[in-house]
Design a protein around this motif. Structure first.
Motif, PDB file in Angstrom:
ATOM      1  N   TRP A  39       0.850  -1.201   0.000  1.00 17.51           N
ATOM      2  CA  TRP A  39       0.000   0.000   0.000  1.00 17.51           C
ATOM      3  C   TRP A  39       0.879   1.242   0.000  1.00 17.51           C
ATOM      4  N   ARG A  40       0.540   2.186  -0.821  1.00 19.74           N
ATOM      5  CA  ARG A  40       1.195   3.487  -0.764  1.00 19.74           C
ATOM      6  C   ARG A  40       0.182   4.556  -1.131  1.00 19.74           C
ATOM      7  N   GLU A  56      -4.730   4.303   5.158  1.00 22.41           N
ATOM      8  CA  GLU A  56      -3.592   3.672   5.810  1.00 22.41           C
ATOM      9  C   GLU A  56      -4.055   2.729   6.913  1.00 22.41           C
ATOM     10  N   ARG A  57      -5.080   3.151   7.656  1.00 21.64           N
ATOM     11  CA  ARG A  57      -5.630   2.307   8.710  1.00 21.64           C
ATOM     12  C   ARG A  57      -6.254   1.049   8.119  1.00 21.64           C
ATOM     13  N   TRP A  58      -6.944   1.209   6.984  1.00 25.68           N
ATOM     14  CA  TRP A  58      -7.565   0.056   6.327  1.00 25.68           C
ATOM     15  C   TRP A  58      -6.495  -0.937   5.886  1.00 25.68           C
ATOM     16  N   ALA A  59      -5.390  -0.463   5.320  1.00 26.95           N
ATOM     17  CA  ALA A  59      -4.319  -1.350   4.885  1.00 26.95           C
ATOM     18  C   ALA A  59      -3.763  -2.144   6.055  1.00 26.95           C
ATOM     19  N   ASP A  60      -3.573  -1.472   7.184  1.00 22.23           N
ATOM     20  CA  ASP A  60      -3.047  -2.156   8.368  1.00 22.23           C
ATOM     21  C   ASP A  60      -4.046  -3.174   8.896  1.00 22.23           C
ATOM     22  N   GLU A  61      -5.333  -2.851   8.857  1.00 20.08           N
ATOM     23  CA  GLU A  61      -6.357  -3.780   9.337  1.00 20.08           C
ATOM     24  C   GLU A  61      -6.414  -5.033   8.478  1.00 20.08           C
ATOM     25  N   VAL A  62      -6.262  -4.875   7.166  1.00 22.69           N
ATOM     26  CA  VAL A  62      -6.239  -6.031   6.271  1.00 22.69           C
ATOM     27  C   VAL A  62      -5.113  -6.980   6.667  1.00 22.69           C
TER      28      VAL A  62
END
Length: 296
Positions: A39-40, A56-62
């Motif tokens: 993700w970027r 960014e939060r969504w990427a970390d949650e995934v």
């Protein structure tokens, strides 16, 4: 430097299946598992509010959801997880230095829906210097048949083409996979009659010395397998030499396979890297996970 198995995750059922397969393989081989999500921040040139923090939060949650699922099912497995700030292809390829293999998800099978891996999967397989395993969303521990409870590890199918050096990486990968599972290895060599233009007394000399085309092909397979049989003496091997195209013969032989292993020539052509027709057919139509192993 210790090796690890790397799986790309993006929250899709396919990538979660890939992560699960990678975790089971890591346990079998005594390796660590690394989960990566690419993700970027790339704001779109449209008149809409775009929230970087939310994305960014969504990427970390995934990533954390996948990590939680894997660690819950494999409490003794060493797992690391990280978001890599790059495109999916570049992110996964950047992990190759320590990777024993890369594991990716695939959407389904059948050429009518287009290339089953999508452009990212195709680019990863074409450019990778390490083996890449493509896993479908329906693959799970039960469907994979690890052999738990029946003392059998199923069957690994590997295609042997060309000379012993050409197929050595694919054979080595397949023998290691079979040894880790206690599986039988089916080594398949497909061959075709030489065309009228290729036929000549000189070109057929080696086949004549071996007693004919079929004995020649069997001898070639036997010689390619010899060093790996010696290295993995406990792996049961079935040798299969069959007339037909390599893709068709491999697919017809892999109906009950736990894993299909094929080679890919790691050379760039005028149009860039390609995965090859045999690997392409296997990735589209094989009913099991497919490992594509590059070779020079």
């Amino acid at each position: 430097m210790s090796r690890e198995i790397v799986a790309g995750v993006d929250g899709s059922p396919e990538s979660l299946a890939a992560a699960g397969w990678a975790a089971r393989e890591a346990v079998r081989r005594g390796l660590a598992l690394r989960l990566v999500h690419a993700w970027r921040w790339e704001p779109l040139d449209i008149p809409l509010e775009q929230d970087r923090t939310h994305q960014e939060r969504w990427a970390d949650e995934v990533l954390r959801a996948a990590e939680s699922t894997i660690t819950g099912g494999h409490p003794g497995l060493a797992v690391t997880a990280e978001v890599l700030p790059d495109t999916p292809v570049a992110a996964l390829l950047s992990t190759e230095e320590r990777a024993e293999m890369l594991v990716i998800g695939s959407r389904g099978h059948g050429p009518v829906v287009g290339f089953l891996l999508g452009s990212h999967g195709q680019q990863i397989i074409a450019a990778a210097t390490r083996p890449v395993v493509a896993v479908r969303s329906r693959d799970d521990a039960e469907a994979e048949g690890d052999g738990e409870g029946d003392g059998q590890g199923g069957e690994i199918v590997v295609g042997q083409m060309g000379g012993a050096e050409d197929s050595a990486p694919a054979l080595g990968f397949a023998f290691a996979a079979a040894a880790a599972r206690g599986a039988t290895l089916r080594a398949v060599r497909a061959w075709n009659l030489p065309s009228l233009y290729a036929y000549s007394p000189g070109s057929m000399a080696l086949a004549d010395e071996a007693g004919g085309l079929v004995p020649y092909e069997k001898k070639a397979l036997r010689e390619a397998l010899a060093p790996w049989r010696e290295r993995f003496p406990d792996v049961r091997v079935t040798e299969q030499v069959e007339l037909g195209s390599a893709g068709q013969v491999l697919l017809s032989s892999s109906g009950a396979a736990r894993l299909l292993v094929v080679g890919r020539r790691a050379r760039r052509g005028a149009l860039g890297s390609r995965i090859g027709s045999v690997a392409h057919a296997a990735l589209h139509l094989a009913p099991c996970p497919v490992a594509v192993v590059p070779h020079e």
